[in-house]
Design an enzyme around this catalytic site. Structure first.
Site: not given
Lengths: 184, 363
Positions: B15, B256
């Site tokens: 994040d 990610e």
């Protein structure tokens, strides 16, 4: 108050003090993404359309409108004609039919929704039973239902069905998600 | 433009890593950025030098802040009601709403294209009447693309693999080099055994943190590792992590951000996807493998790596390499995320627009 995930095609929601009929919804979730609901809306005041997306747990006001149990009668281009138990007929514009078009067949039951006396949309039952008119031959063995293959029903609408489902089988479909539920 | 990027760290480094990359990339292109984070501690090693034009601030301080031109809530984090009220107040005062973007997670699933760029009316709370927009990173031109700094490709072309390995005291004589950045993949033990027993020697570069702990659980200190040489890496700044990926023949990545960087590396990669309790991640993984056109043995490797089994490397790595190179070429043809985001907020999301005025972004 409802959450976006509970809103279905045919419902009417308020946005900036204006009523919008929901023509189509698509629930989506993948991995860590927030679950979302994409909606196709049409203004009941201006007839203009738009697409929006909400988080699945976003709260929204749904307007409770008059509804009548009807059955589908016939298509009079560009209107779909529905009939109640007293043989009154109500016309719904093709573009307001939403997902109902995916499952349409003669005599199909649904609720016709009215706004200021005018039929504006239809709300489907949460599930319908339809015959599979096309799919690849059934494969025995995998009964988990997790492995899916494409299949079509009479309207041409395509769904994913487990590989043991064969052409001619009747299946139950969740009209909120367009997903296979079970073989009937 | 002045950007406010909000980040809540759920767990791990992805994040804050993505938010930092975006912030630094925007600042590198001349914008100013305030990055509001509830836990920015990882930036101490991820971005030790900071970046000109980026200010990192405590999340809680946003309650007293005035919003800039663009507000980005990363990965669906909920802004403080006081800050939302400030957005509404600025909108009333100026007659124009700051662009408000919900930057979502990365996925190759088909619905991403249908949802990318759509408005999301705020129906309640202090922001009632405002419009957010959903912005989806992705792999195709109909999505928001991936972060790709303007100098990335040139830096990669100038990279000297042998020198980089030498500088890390890794004696490399042409052996297979594999980087490992993972959670606790079910296929790890079988894979390490395969490498140890292979006829071909392997240099395994293990990143710090969970990957290191996972390997240590499988191979306690003193274990015999046969053909497998293990190097323990320290926590790395983001540019150094790129170098690690460029220096390796195979990159085992997770989450990610590192997947995206591995795609830019153009080397074969295996994705340890963030697991979800309801297996929602498996559909996401399948969609990604479909998009890259993964050969069947690469799919089998992913299944074993993520769900358990024996991940087997191919005898011939060429098809995996070709797949990675094709994916990179296709991605280079898609506008990068920062460029798209800047264009989006200038032309669409920043306009004074109610629900009717916010048609879907053109595909």
């Amino acid at each position: 108050m409802k959450i976006a995930q509970e809103i279905r095609a045919g419902n009417v929601i308020m946005q900036n003090s204006a009523p919008w009929v929901v023509l189509k919804t698509e629930y989506a979730r993948g991995g860590r993404n927030a679950a979302t609901v994409r909606m196709k809306l049409k203004s009941l005041l201006s007839n203009q359309g738009t697409e929006v997306v909400f988080k699945a747990d976003d709260k929204m006001d749904q307007i409770v409108l008059d509804k009548k149990d009807c059955t589908y009668s016939y298509f009079a281009d560009p209107m779909y004609v529905w009939m109640d138990s007293e043989y009154n007929q109500y016309e719904v514009e093709a573009e307001n039919m939403g997902d109902a078009l995916n499952y349409l067949e003669d005599g199909m039951p649904a609720e016709v929704v009215f706004y200021e006396g005018k039929a504006i949309s239809v709300e489907l039952p949460t599930s319908v039973e339809r015959e599979i008119t096309w799919t690849e031959p059934a494969v025995k063995g995998d009964t988990s239902g997790k492995v899916l293959k494409p299949a079509k029903i009479a309207t041409g609408f395509e769904i994913g069905v487990p590989i043991f489902v064969a052409q001619g089988d009747k299946v139950e479909i969740d009209t909120r998600t367009g997903e296979y539920r079970r073989r009937v | 433009m002045r950007w406010d990027i909000f980040c809540k760290v759920i767990d791990n480094h992805g994040d804050i890593g993505v938010c930092w990359r975006l912030a630094a990339d925007l600042a590198g292109r001349g914008d100013t950025v305030r990055l509001w984070a509830d836990d920015a501690s990882a930036l101490e090693w991820m971005a030790p030098g900071g970046a000109r034009g980026v200010e990192v601030l405590r999340w809680g301080a946003s309650v007293d802040a005035a919003p800039g031109d663009v507000v980005v809530e990363a990965f669906g984090c909920e802004l403080e009601p006081a800050f939302i009220a400030a957005i509404a107040a600025r909108t009333r005062a100026r007659g124009r709403q700051p662009a408000w973007i919900n930057l979502e997670y990365l996925s190759a699933q088909s619905w991403v294209e249908r949802c990318h760029g759509l408005p999301s009316p705020v129906l309640s709370g202090p922001g009632e009447g405002l419009i957010k927009h959903f912005f989806y990173p992705g792999f195709t031109p109909a999505t928001g693309g991936l972060i790709r700094e303007p100098d990335l490709i040139a830096r990669q072309a100038a990279f000297d693999r042998a020198a980089w390995l030498r500088a890390r005291d890794i004696r490399w004589q042409g052996e297979r080099v594999i980087s490992l950045f993972c959670y606790e993949p079910p296929g790890l033990a079988a894979f390490l055994a395969e490498l140890a027993n292979d006829t071909r020697p392997t240099q395994l570069l293990v990143t710090a943190g969970r990957a290191r702990s996972a390997v240590r659980r499988v191979l306690p200190e003193g274990s015999r590792t046969g053909q497998l040489s293990i190097h323990w890496l320290p926590l790395m700044p983001q540019p150094e992590f790129d170098h690690l990926l460029w220096a390796s023949d195979l990159n085992l990545v997770r989450g990610e951000d590192s997947l995206v960087r591995a795609l830019w590396a153009g080397r074969p990669a295996v994705w340890h996807i963030y697991p979800q309790h309801d297996d929602a991640h498996l559909a996401k993984l399948d969609a990604f493998l479909d998009w890259i056109g993964a050969p069947s043995d690469l799919r089998r490797f992913h299944a074993a790596w993520n769900q358990g089994g024996e991940p087997v490397l191919p005898a011939d790595a060429a098809p995996w390499l070709a797949c990675a190179e094709r994916a990179r070429e296709r991605l280079l043809a898609v506008r990068d995320l920062t460029t798209q985001l800047q264009s989006f907020v200038q032309h669409r999301a920043g306009a004074r627009a109610g629900l009717m005025g916010s048609a879907p972004v053109s595909k």
